[in-house]
Design a protein around this motif. Structure first.
Motif, PDB file in Angstrom:
ATOM      1  N   CYS A  76      23.887  41.706  45.031  1.00 58.80           N
ATOM      2  CA  CYS A  76      24.396  43.087  45.342  1.00 58.80           C
ATOM      3  C   CYS A  76      23.623  44.089  44.190  1.00 58.80           C
ATOM      4  O   CYS A  76      23.658  45.364  44.308  1.00 58.80           O
ATOM      5  CB  CYS A  76      25.553  43.354  45.705  1.00 58.80           C
TER       6      CYS A  76
ATOM      7  N   CYS B 242      29.177  40.756  44.827  1.00 56.50           N
ATOM      8  CA  CYS B 242      28.937  39.362  45.811  1.00 56.50           C
ATOM      9  C   CYS B 242      29.077  38.093  44.715  1.00 56.50           C
ATOM     10  O   CYS B 242      29.247  36.936  45.281  1.00 56.50           O
ATOM     11  CB  CYS B 242      27.321  39.512  46.152  1.00 56.50           C
TER      12      CYS B 242
ATOM     13  N   CYS C 153      26.067  36.591  40.301  1.00 59.99           N
ATOM     14  CA  CYS C 153      25.401  36.940  39.159  1.00 59.99           C
ATOM     15  C   CYS C 153      26.442  36.219  38.170  1.00 59.99           C
ATOM     16  O   CYS C 153      26.504  36.606  36.795  1.00 59.99           O
ATOM     17  CB  CYS C 153      25.170  38.207  38.938  1.00 59.99           C
TER      18      CYS C 153
HETATM   19  S1  FES Z   1      24.708  40.797  41.919  1.00 63.11           S
HETATM   20 FE1  FES Z   1      26.392  40.825  42.973  1.00 63.11          FE
HETATM   21  S2  FES Z   1      28.113  41.193  41.872  1.00 63.11           S
HETATM   22 FE2  FES Z   1      26.400  40.904  40.287  1.00 63.11          FE
END
Ligand code: FES
Ligand code: FES
Length: 170
Positions: free
Chosen positions: A39, A44, A47
């Motif tokens: 996201c 999400c 990462c």
């Molecule tokens: S890319 Fe989704 S929380 Fe970091």
């Protein structure tokens, strides 16, 4: 700005913008592409990395916050003694489909095992993984895999030892 920090035990010195995201530093500057971008907004968990003993969304961390920090990515976690057991549980329980979310889930699982005191209920495991989103598995298999791990005292102790080695006193 110049910043110094440690990634997977390696000292890094980097000239970068203070606003550059840790996620981009890892993927673009350090070629550590196991950490994924979903996201880009902290929603999400794809990462997720470990910073100074906490699971953190690297898309939300600007370079200016990294000075002297100790970071572990999935590439570093692979060298932990406990990693093979984490990997096996995800595979054996069918907790991986496309795999895009898996790095983040495994990092959060390591943090869960390192800091929690089993036995854990299913609701406690779900709560601990609530920051990670999976579009494929429906979560049941992931929760099963993590529950299996929490029920292995020797493995939990090994994760705590690995965690202490990575972050103890830092
Ligand atoms: S890319 Fe989704 S929380 Fe970091
Ligand atoms: S396995 Fe595909 S998003 Fe989780």
């Amino acid at each position: 700005m110049n910043i110094r920090f440690t990634v997977n035990g390696n000292q890094i010195e980097l000239a970068t913008s203070p606003k550059k995201r840790l996620l981009d530093i890892l993927r673009d500057d350090l070629d550590l592409i196991g950490t994924k971008e979903g996201c880009g907004k902290g929603e999400c968990g794809a990462c997720t990395v470990l910073i100074n003993g906490s699971a953190v969304n690297s898309c939300l961390v600007p370079a200016l916050q990294l000075a002297n920090s100790h970071i572990v990515t999935i590439e570093g976690l692979r060298h932990w003694s406990s990693f093979a057991s984490l990997e096996r549980a995800y595979v054996e329980h069918g907790a991986v489909q496309c795999g895009f979310c898996t790095t983040g889930f495994v990092m959060s699982t390591a943090a869960l095992l390192a800091t929690a005191a089993p036995p854990l209920s299913i609701d406690q495991v779900k709560w601990q993984l609530a920051g990670n989103i999976c579009r494929c598995t429906g979560y049941a298999k992931i929760v099963e895999a993590v529950m299996d791990l929490t029920q292995q005292p020797e493995l939990v102790n090994q994760v705590k030892l690995d965690w202490q080695t990575a972050f103890g006193g830092k």
